[in-house]
Design a protein around this motif. Sequence first.
Motif, short mmCIF file in Angstrom:
data_model
loop_
_atom_site.label_atom_id
_atom_site.label_comp_id
_atom_site.label_asym_id
_atom_site.label_seq_id
_atom_site.Cartn_x
_atom_site.Cartn_y
_atom_site.Cartn_z
N PRO A 139 0.87 -1.15 0.04
CA PRO A 139 0.08 0.16 -0.14
C PRO A 139 0.82 1.12 0.04
O PRO A 139 0.66 2.60 -0.49
CB PRO A 139 -0.61 -0.25 1.33
CG PRO A 139 -0.84 -1.37 1.55
CD PRO A 139 0.33 -2.05 1.15
N GLN A 143 0.89 3.97 -3.06
CA GLN A 143 0.40 5.32 -2.75
C GLN A 143 1.29 6.39 -3.14
O GLN A 143 1.51 7.37 -3.81
CB GLN A 143 0.11 5.45 -1.26
CG GLN A 143 -1.24 4.93 -1.05
CD GLN A 143 -1.27 4.48 0.60
OE1 GLN A 143 -0.53 4.88 1.37
NE2 GLN A 143 -2.39 3.78 0.95
N GLN A 169 -6.06 -4.59 -5.36
CA GLN A 169 -7.19 -4.01 -4.12
C GLN A 169 -6.34 -2.56 -3.72
O GLN A 169 -6.81 -1.62 -3.61
CB GLN A 169 -7.52 -4.91 -3.08
CG GLN A 169 -8.42 -5.87 -3.73
CD GLN A 169 -8.70 -6.98 -2.63
OE1 GLN A 169 -8.07 -7.11 -1.63
NE2 GLN A 169 -9.84 -7.92 -2.96
N ALA A 170 -5.17 -3.15 -3.32
CA ALA A 170 -4.19 -1.93 -2.70
C ALA A 170 -3.92 -0.78 -3.77
O ALA A 170 -4.08 0.57 -3.44
CB ALA A 170 -2.98 -2.34 -2.28
N ALA A 172 -6.08 0.00 -6.41
CA ALA A 172 -7.51 0.83 -6.54
C ALA A 172 -7.42 1.92 -5.57
O ALA A 172 -7.79 2.99 -5.86
CB ALA A 172 -8.54 -0.13 -6.71
N GLU A 173 -7.20 1.68 -4.26
CA GLU A 173 -7.35 2.31 -3.17
C GLU A 173 -6.25 3.70 -3.62
O GLU A 173 -6.39 4.85 -2.93
CB GLU A 173 -6.94 1.71 -1.77
CG GLU A 173 -7.94 0.66 -1.58
CD GLU A 173 -7.78 -0.17 -0.16
OE1 GLU A 173 -6.43 0.25 0.46
OE2 GLU A 173 -8.43 -0.71 0.11
N ALA A 174 -5.03 3.39 -3.96
CA ALA A 174 -4.22 4.38 -4.41
C ALA A 174 -4.45 5.11 -5.76
O ALA A 174 -3.78 6.03 -6.08
CB ALA A 174 -2.84 3.77 -4.30
N GLN A 177 -5.38 1.79 -11.87
CA GLN A 177 -6.49 0.89 -12.36
C GLN A 177 -5.84 -0.17 -13.21
O GLN A 177 -4.78 0.22 -13.91
CB GLN A 177 -7.32 1.86 -13.37
CG GLN A 177 -7.90 2.90 -12.91
CD GLN A 177 -8.97 2.46 -11.96
OE1 GLN A 177 -9.89 1.51 -11.97
NE2 GLN A 177 -9.30 3.41 -10.88
#
Length: 235
Positions: A139, A143, A169-170, A172-174, A177
Motif C-alpha cells: 500500500p 500510494q 485492491q491496494a 485501486a485504493e491508491a 487501474q
Amino acid sequence: MAAGFQCKQFFIGHQHCAMKVGTDALLLGAWARIPASGNLLDIGCGSGILSLMLAQRTEGRRPITALDLDAGAVQQSRSNVAASPWPATIQVLEQDILTYQPAERYSLLLCNPPYFHQALPARDPARQLARHSDSLPWPHLLQHAAQLACDDADFALVIPDASATMLLQAGAEAGWQLKRWCRVQPSPQKAVRRALLQLSRQPAVPEHSQLCIQQHDGQYSEAYRQLLKDFYLKF
C-alpha cells in the motif's frame, strides 16, 4: 569475467547484490509497455537490470532514474550503467522510494518488489530488505508511486500470481487501474507462478494474457523466445 549475466547489448554484474538477476526481472523489463514520452523510474533497482533493459528498448533516448536503499546494490548498478552503451541515460540514486521527492514526474514506473509476507527472515539483512514486503509494504509503495506519477502514467510490476488480487485492491485504493495482466506459467505441467501487472492512472479496459516459459519437452516456448529475443544470447 565477474559473476553476472550477459545480455546481447550489456553485461550485468550482480555479485554485490542481495538478489541476483532472475527470470522475474527479465520478464518485466521485456514485457512492460513503455509510453511514448516522459521520464522512467526503476524502483528498487538492484543490479540495474530493469533500467538497462529500458535503456536498450528506448535506444538511450529517455531519462531513467534508478533507486535503491542498499549501498552495495547502488554501487553495483552504477558500475553496470557505466560499462553499458547508455551511461548518460541512467541516474542511480541511493534513495528510499517512500521519502523520494523529485521535481519531475514519471510516465512509467517499474518495480520488482519484495513479496514475501510474514515469512521467516533471511539471514542476510540485505536479502531480507530485498525479499520481504515488511521493508516496502505494497500500500505504501502504490500510494507513493501515485504521487510520483504523471496523470497518464503506468506502473508495471512482477509479483506472485496468488498475491495479484491483494495488490490490485491496494492499487485501486491508491488510484491505480488495471491495464494489463499476464499470468506466467513455468511449463504446461506446472501451475501459474507469477503475474506481470501494468497499472494505469487512467481508466482502461484490462488486457489479459498468459505466458508459458517452457514447452512439454522442456524447450523454451516460442512466445517466451519472442519476448526475450533482444536480450538472451541463446535466442
